[in-house]
Design an enzyme around this catalytic site. Structure first.
Site, short mmCIF file in Angstrom:
data_model
loop_
_atom_site.label_atom_id
_atom_site.label_comp_id
_atom_site.label_asym_id
_atom_site.label_seq_id
_atom_site.Cartn_x
_atom_site.Cartn_y
_atom_site.Cartn_z
CE LYS A 43 -0.40 -0.41 5.04
NZ LYS A 43 -1.27 -0.88 6.15
CE1 TYR A 260 10.33 31.76 5.71
CE2 TYR A 260 10.41 29.36 5.57
CZ TYR A 260 10.26 30.60 4.96
OH TYR A 260 10.07 30.67 3.62
C1 LIG Z 1 -0.51 -1.81 6.90
C2 LIG Z 1 -1.07 -3.09 7.31
C3 LIG Z 1 -0.25 -4.23 7.39
C4 LIG Z 1 1.25 -4.16 7.29
O1 LIG Z 1 1.74 -3.70 8.52
P1 LIG Z 1 3.29 -3.47 8.83
O2 LIG Z 1 3.31 -3.05 10.24
O3 LIG Z 1 3.74 -2.39 7.89
O4 LIG Z 1 3.99 -4.75 8.58
C5 LIG Z 1 -0.86 -5.45 7.64
N1 LIG Z 1 -2.20 -5.54 7.83
C6 LIG Z 1 -3.01 -4.45 7.80
C7 LIG Z 1 -4.46 -4.62 8.03
C8 LIG Z 1 -2.47 -3.19 7.55
O5 LIG Z 1 -3.26 -2.13 7.55
#
Ligand SMILES: *Cc1c(COP(=O)(O)O)cnc(C)c1O
Length: 367
Positions: A43, A260
């Protein structure tokens, strides 16, 4: 063509993604997962590393099951991997049902409403789906009362081809009784939903032990080099490095202030390098006054506020001949890992990775 990649001679910073390290990390996850199948979570553009490069490499390494959050990410991934098993963690987005069917995307259904919508969208056709059960995170997944409704009326699931029954840990990276509580709830849910394979562990969950893994593990962040075992040595190989160009080097005198808001006051004669990366590039503003980069292997503190496009570094201790306009400052790399940048920024490696910007030259090693 690499998306979001600026030609190298025009780029203010270079993001290097080591696909061989990604592949090695996948193999380590697979070995650590024992008998469970190792899927990959890709993702958010494969955690900022570039899904168009990362996903095919994972496929070449033998990964067959992929998870993304959004249906749009699934459509994109389908165009990259025609035969992959693609699951949509965010469930069934209202109005997007046809896209799941057309692109053979498997929604993780997490409510009776989603279950009903998927059944009606698919009509008589059997359609694959996952059932996501909430075991104590209160984010997505069937809440206990909806699980009870299914226990009382199994016909609610009629016509579904359930591939995975899944849940997600709230605190897998911590030693807390919440993990065992969630496991107990998941086991109770499996008594009601014994069909399909189980899927529970994210990166950190894989290290909680075999009983926490289920049949399919879902590592994300560890594949991209972050430490899934906080407090212990990082078993993963670093995947990402970020180097920014030095644009200007100047001398500063006591009494002057930097950036800034004038939050940094010069106290003794010093040299300051301005580098071409700022919060618009994902070099977070919370690194103001607390971040650290490296030039020629020497630490150079961030001074004053990080700005949108530029960051100032105290380079007083760096040999001038290694610190001229056009030279490079390491913002993430062998001297400072993603997790360390995150700690300095008061956040987690996930946020550093997924904030990586669109103005870099992107360089892929291996693959
Ligand atoms: C993002 C996510 C993962 C992966 O998690 P990591 O901590 O990056 O390994 C697995 N399952 C779900 C439901 C997620 O949202």
């Amino acid at each position: 063509m690499i998306e979001n990649s600026v030609p190298s001679h025009l780029a203010g910073a270079v993001l290097t993604v080591d696909l061989d390290a990604l592949a090695a990390n996948y193999r380590l996850m697979r070995d650590t997962a024992g008998g469970a199948e190792a899927a990959a979570v890709v993702k958010a553009d494969a955690y900022g590393t570039g899904i168009a490069q990362a996903a095919p490499r994972l496929w070449a390494e033998g990964c067959r099951t992929f998870f993304v959050a959004h249906v749009g990410e699934g459509v994109r991934l389908r165009s990259l991997l025609a035969d992959a098993d693609i699951h949509i963690l965010n469930g069934l987005l209202p109005g997007a049902e046809e896209a799941y069917i057309e692109h053979h995307l498997v929604p993780a259904l997490g409510s009776l409403d989603e279950i009903a919508r998927w059944k009606s969208a698919c009509g008589a056709a059997q359609r694959p789906c996952d059932i996501h059960v909430d075991t104590g995170m209160l984010r997505l997944g069937l809440p206990p009362d909806e699980l009870d409704a299914i226990a009382g009326d199994a016909s609610l699931l009629d016509g579904l081809d359930i591939r995975l029954v899944m849940s997600h840990f709230a605190s897998a990276d911590e030693e807390t009784s919440q993990n065992a509580d969630q496991l107990a709830r998941f086991r109770r849910a499996r008594e009601i939903l014994p069909m399909g394979r189980s899927s529970f562990a994210n990166s950190s969950g894989i290290f909680l032990g075999p009983e926490y893994r289920g049949d399919v593990v879902r590592p994300g962040v560890a594949l991209y080099g972050c430490n899934p075992t906080p407090g212990r040595d990082n078993p993963m190989r670093p995947v990402v490095s970020l180097d920014a160009r030095i644009l200007q080097v100047r001398n500063a005198a006591p009494g002057e202030t930097v950036s800034y808001g004038a939050t940094y006051s010069v106290e003794k004669p010093m040299r300051i390098a301005t580098v071409s990366a700022g919060y618009a590039d994902g070099y977070l503003r919370s690194l103001s006054g607390g971040g650290r980069a490296y030039i020629g292997g020497r630490p150079v503190p961030v001074i004053g506020r990080v700005t949108m496009d530029l960051t100032m570094l105290d380079v007083s201790d760096v040999a001038p001949e290694t610190c001229r306009p056009g030279d490079w400052a390491e913002l993430i790399g062998p001297h400072i890992a993603v997790d360390e940048v995150a700690a300095l920024a008061g956040t987690i490696g996930y946020e550093i990775l997924t904030s990586l910007g669109r103005r870099y030259h992107r360089r892929y090693l291996g693959g």
